[in-house]
Write a protein that holds these residues in place. Structure first.
Motif, PDB file in Angstrom:
ATOM      1  N   LEU A  38      34.774  42.245  40.559  1.00  0.00           N
ATOM      2  CA  LEU A  38      34.790  41.104  39.648  1.00  0.00           C
ATOM      3  C   LEU A  38      33.595  40.174  39.852  1.00  0.00           C
ATOM      4  O   LEU A  38      33.465  39.179  39.139  1.00  0.00           O
ATOM      5  CB  LEU A  38      36.081  40.301  39.839  1.00  0.00           C
ATOM      6  N   ALA A  77      33.415  44.324  36.122  1.00  0.00           N
ATOM      7  CA  ALA A  77      34.220  43.697  35.087  1.00  0.00           C
ATOM      8  C   ALA A  77      33.354  42.936  34.090  1.00  0.00           C
ATOM      9  O   ALA A  77      32.168  42.678  34.327  1.00  0.00           O
ATOM     10  CB  ALA A  77      35.222  42.741  35.732  1.00  0.00           C
ATOM     11  N   GLU A  78      33.956  42.564  32.954  1.00  0.00           N
ATOM     12  CA  GLU A  78      33.333  41.681  31.980  1.00  0.00           C
ATOM     13  C   GLU A  78      34.222  40.449  31.799  1.00  0.00           C
ATOM     14  O   GLU A  78      35.279  40.516  31.162  1.00  0.00           O
ATOM     15  CB  GLU A  78      33.138  42.372  30.623  1.00  0.00           C
ATOM     16  N   HIS A  79      33.794  39.346  32.393  1.00  0.00           N
ATOM     17  CA  HIS A  79      34.498  38.067  32.254  1.00  0.00           C
ATOM     18  C   HIS A  79      33.469  37.005  31.891  1.00  0.00           C
ATOM     19  O   HIS A  79      32.472  36.855  32.601  1.00  0.00           O
ATOM     20  CB  HIS A  79      35.200  37.670  33.564  1.00  0.00           C
ATOM     21  N   HIS A  80      33.700  36.266  30.807  1.00  0.00           N
ATOM     22  CA  HIS A  80      32.725  35.288  30.340  1.00  0.00           C
ATOM     23  C   HIS A  80      33.136  33.866  30.691  1.00  0.00           C
ATOM     24  O   HIS A  80      34.324  33.528  30.711  1.00  0.00           O
ATOM     25  CB  HIS A  80      32.534  35.421  28.829  1.00  0.00           C
ATOM     26  N   SER A  99      33.348  32.427  33.346  1.00  0.00           N
ATOM     27  CA  SER A  99      34.299  32.429  34.454  1.00  0.00           C
ATOM     28  C   SER A  99      33.674  31.751  35.661  1.00  0.00           C
ATOM     29  O   SER A  99      32.540  32.072  36.037  1.00  0.00           O
ATOM     30  CB  SER A  99      34.675  33.870  34.807  1.00  0.00           C
ATOM     31  N   HIS A 121      29.541  39.101  34.283  1.00  0.00           N
ATOM     32  CA  HIS A 121      29.714  38.809  32.860  1.00  0.00           C
ATOM     33  C   HIS A 121      29.330  40.000  31.980  1.00  0.00           C
ATOM     34  O   HIS A 121      29.931  40.213  30.929  1.00  0.00           O
ATOM     35  CB  HIS A 121      28.860  37.604  32.465  1.00  0.00           C
ATOM     36  N   GLY A 126      38.864  35.892  25.364  1.00  0.00           N
ATOM     37  CA  GLY A 126      38.390  34.996  26.408  1.00  0.00           C
ATOM     38  C   GLY A 126      38.712  33.554  26.100  1.00  0.00           C
ATOM     39  O   GLY A 126      38.218  32.653  26.769  1.00  0.00           O
ATOM     40  N   GLY A 154      40.264  28.573  32.937  1.00  0.00           N
ATOM     41  CA  GLY A 154      39.004  29.231  33.276  1.00  0.00           C
ATOM     42  C   GLY A 154      38.160  28.509  34.298  1.00  0.00           C
ATOM     43  O   GLY A 154      37.202  29.081  34.816  1.00  0.00           O
TER      44      GLY A 154
END
Length: 340
Positions: free
Chosen positions: A8, A42-45, A47, A53, A110, A254
């Protein structure tokens, strides 16, 4: 049993996103040395807890620092992107790193800010057909558009013979239906929906039909949050970071960050600290934690009940050194063969 990692880009307390990305690349190098099969990013924006990202950037960077381990996305959020863009991007990664690239496809919101920021046409509410997006991406990669389709006859990279492995990531029965119907690999996020994991994975295996996208038989990964300590007490202490993060997520959304184990111990209620980390009364936990023997017993039962071909682990251990040590202990549990 193959063992893999989904990373992550966890931002350790009192560090920066740049530090977290460097930790992710170090993890890929260590995972290869320990004998893990693949690492997905992972792809988390927007965050604050994770710096991963855009998985394709970490894949490309990790490919230059490793030589054998598979690298992929866990997952590209298809609802935000053009299927052509995703297919072409991962085919180029495959051209750069032959037979080592995985395209993991998923979907998620998101929140209103991120969803709007990633949307090109903001004049109307975005309507996304996830099944159609996945199918179109596969059709670009495998050249399987119908003869009368406008995209037929336009191969992505005609001189590149390898195609990335394709996977659908999900946490509900809908995902297992889609993956089985298309005949591609399936990964279930057991840390999101532990109670639904075994049933969804068995359904995928029973319903699988080859679709001409590289698989003749089902291929299933169970993804689980795992924290291994030197002994049971240490594992239960370290998993406090994961419990603390999810508790913060419920309060702060977030803006949440991953707390150290010691800070988490002060923030968590008694009930949150006592949340089970083993299978209890037949119920799978959100977080598997403990010493090597305890973790091995829990994971072996999960594998047996789900029929998983492969186990993929994440953790939210705050300290990068403890994070790496947990993965190393896990490699020892499953007797992985270290890379030369």
């Amino acid at each position: 049993m193959k063992l893999s990692i989904v990373d992550l880009g966890t931002v350790a307390p009192d560090t920066t996103e740049s530090d977290a990305l460097a930790d992710s690349l170090a993890l890929a190098r260590h995972a290869e040395r320990f004998g893990f099969h693949r690492v997905w990013f992972a792809e988390h924006h927007l965050s604050r807890s994770g710096a991963s990202h855009h998985p394709e950037l970490l894949i490309a960077a990790a490919a230059t620092q490793t030589s054998t381990i598979r690298l992929g996305s866990g997952a590209v959020l298809m609802n935000h992107y053009s299927p052509f863009k995703v297919a072409e991007m991962f085919q180029q990664l495959e051209a750069m790193t032959p037979d080592r690239i995985d395209l993991g496809m998923g979907r998620a919101t998101g929140g209103p800010v991120i969803d709007l920021a990633l949307q090109q046409d903001r004049s109307q509410r975005l309507q996304v057909d996830h099944q159609q997006q996945v199918l179109e991406t596969l059709s670009w990669l495998y050249g399987t558009f119908p003869e009368d389709h406008p995209f037929t006859g336009h191969p992505l990279m005609p001189t590149v013979s390898h195609i990335p492995q394709t996977w659908l990531l999900g946490s509900s029965p809908n995902g297992s239906n889609l993956a089985a119907g298309l005949g591609i690999g399936y990964t279930f996020a057991g840390f999101i929906n532990p109670s639904g994991a075994a049933g969804a994975m068995r359904h995928y295996r029973e319903s699988f039909q080859p679709g001409g996208f590289g698989l003749e038989s089902p291929r299933a990964i169970l993804a689980v949050n795992v924290t291994v300590g030197e002994d049971q007490d240490e594992g239960e202490r370290l998993v406090g970071s994961a419990k603390g993060f999810y508790a913060r997520l419920g309060r702060m959304g977030g803006a949440s960050t991953v707390p150290s184990a010691d800070v988490a111990a002060r923030e968590l209620t008694a009930a949150q600290q006592a949340e089970p980390t083993t299978i209890s009364d037949g119920q799978w936990p959100r977080f598997v934690a403990g010493g090597p023997d305890q973790v091995r017993a829990t994971l072996e039962q999960m594998i047996e009940e789900s029929g998983a071909d492969e186990l993929m682990v994440q953790n939210l251990i705050a300290d990068p050194a403890d994070r790496l040590r947990s993965h190393e202990l896990l490699a020892d549990i499953f007797a992985l063969t270290p890379a030369a």
